[in-house]
Enzyme design. Sequence first.
Site, PDB file in Angstrom:
ATOM      1  N   HIS A 159      53.299  49.766 -66.839  1.00 35.75           N
ATOM      2  CA  HIS A 159      53.538  51.014 -67.559  1.00 35.75           C
ATOM      3  C   HIS A 159      52.536  51.236 -68.699  1.00 35.75           C
ATOM      4  O   HIS A 159      52.314  52.370 -69.141  1.00 35.75           O
ATOM      5  CB  HIS A 159      54.962  51.026 -68.114  1.00 35.75           C
ATOM      6  CG  HIS A 159      55.558  52.388 -68.300  1.00 35.75           C
ATOM      7  ND1 HIS A 159      54.797  53.506 -68.588  1.00 35.75           N
ATOM      8  CD2 HIS A 159      56.842  52.829 -68.252  1.00 35.75           C
ATOM      9  CE1 HIS A 159      55.585  54.566 -68.701  1.00 35.75           C
ATOM     10  NE2 HIS A 159      56.825  54.186 -68.504  1.00 35.75           N
ATOM     11  N   ASP A 401      52.861  61.215 -48.883  1.00 38.42           N
ATOM     12  CA  ASP A 401      52.864  61.116 -47.415  1.00 38.42           C
ATOM     13  C   ASP A 401      51.699  60.247 -46.952  1.00 38.42           C
ATOM     14  O   ASP A 401      50.534  60.646 -47.054  1.00 38.42           O
ATOM     15  CB  ASP A 401      52.780  62.520 -46.816  1.00 38.42           C
ATOM     16  CG  ASP A 401      52.820  62.519 -45.286  1.00 38.42           C
ATOM     17  OD1 ASP A 401      52.884  61.422 -44.684  1.00 38.42           O
ATOM     18  OD2 ASP A 401      52.767  63.618 -44.701  1.00 38.42           O
TER      19      ASP A 401
END
Length: 454
Positions: A159, A401
């Site tokens: 992070h 995708d």
Amino acid sequence: MGSLVHVKEATIVTPSESTPTRVLSLSALDSQLFLRFTIEYLLVYKAHPGLDQRATTARVKAALAKALVPYYPLAGRVRAKPDGSGGLEVVCRAQGALFIEAGSDHSVNEFEKAPRFVTQWRKLLSFHVADVLKGAPPLVVQLTWLKDGNAALGVGFNHCLCDGIGSAEFLNSFAELAASSSTTTASQTKFSEFKFKPKPIWDRHLLNPTSFKPTRNNNSNITNNSLSHPEFNRVPDLCGFLARFSNERLVPTSFIFNKTSLNELKKVAISTSRLSELNYTSFEVLSAHIWRSWARALNLPSNQTLKLLFSINVRDRVKPSLPSGYYGNAFVLGCAQTSVKELTEKGLGYATMLVKRAKERVDSELVKSVVESVSQGRASPDSVGVLILSQWSRLGLDKVDFGMGRPVNVGPICCDRYCLLLPVFNQTDAVKAMVAVPTTAAQRYEHLVRSFCS
């Protein structure tokens, strides 16, 4: 018992082309203590019939290597700056990201509901980084083939290097690369000439105090941390709050709010607001509803102070705005704060107003003040009375995708005490709220979150 996962391969993937060798400084916002952990995503896919798993794995690995060229800091290693300032830096020597291929006894339908326990899906990202400053790869990707032929992709990001928006931009480019690479000549050309949109931008100096100094004479309140930064203030623990969340087993919950239920919540919020002409967003009413349900279910003392913390993207709130493609941490914490008594008794409109005001107070001047505070090492959020809520539903994770279609489920590797708002497959106006609550509060929380009364 967790899931049965068999790791087939674990390998370091390095950038496919030469990348700069250098040490890059992270920003003051990147270096905050509370960001020193791994963001862990779980994306689940229904594979097309006849999908070649070996070829798909090879495409994903090749795409990862290519994506690491413009995103080369994700192939570096994060460490504390040697000067003892408390800041962080990333050593970029093309050390690489970790790629894992595995098989599992899970099936795709299991992910439609919340996990039975917090760590049920832990092994779908087998390499867990406990300390992000100890030389571990800042990016871990695990492609797991499920027993029904479908797939799960676990991804872990340090992070300190990127926020939700930045990590989602990387994932979409990475996935598009994988989908474009196949054995056909046209696909190979598209893969080799791929243009990253947006182009990744480092420029971490833009969120440092040296170039982002508060103007102290504009608003005397801004420089007073106790008044202007409630997210960093400590509050008394009147009920063993931290001990309860540490010692009691947490039960994962999830509930889908469709467009109809969100509109119903808006009506309730407006009807219980003193200013009935206000317009509330879906985020404002839903986060307020979840916060109230959570507080009521926990049955806390009426005088306990509670906070709802949520991230607010500041890319367009700072002046000048940050460049498109900036993938570092570019958020501050919005903070709604009140007592248990007021939160539970005053109605949904009151809680929604608190969330709305917390959002509205974040402007360029406040961001400058946060940057100054955290750069001096004295500002970090507490956990007493706090519910942290993160809106993953707007990051674009539902569009990632890899050539297997869009993910049918998006969520965390582990469902924990932080509440996540998640996208719902084929329902653009719906949101799934997932959070783990103490066992003694789970049944009441699920009842309250499903009821839309004031």
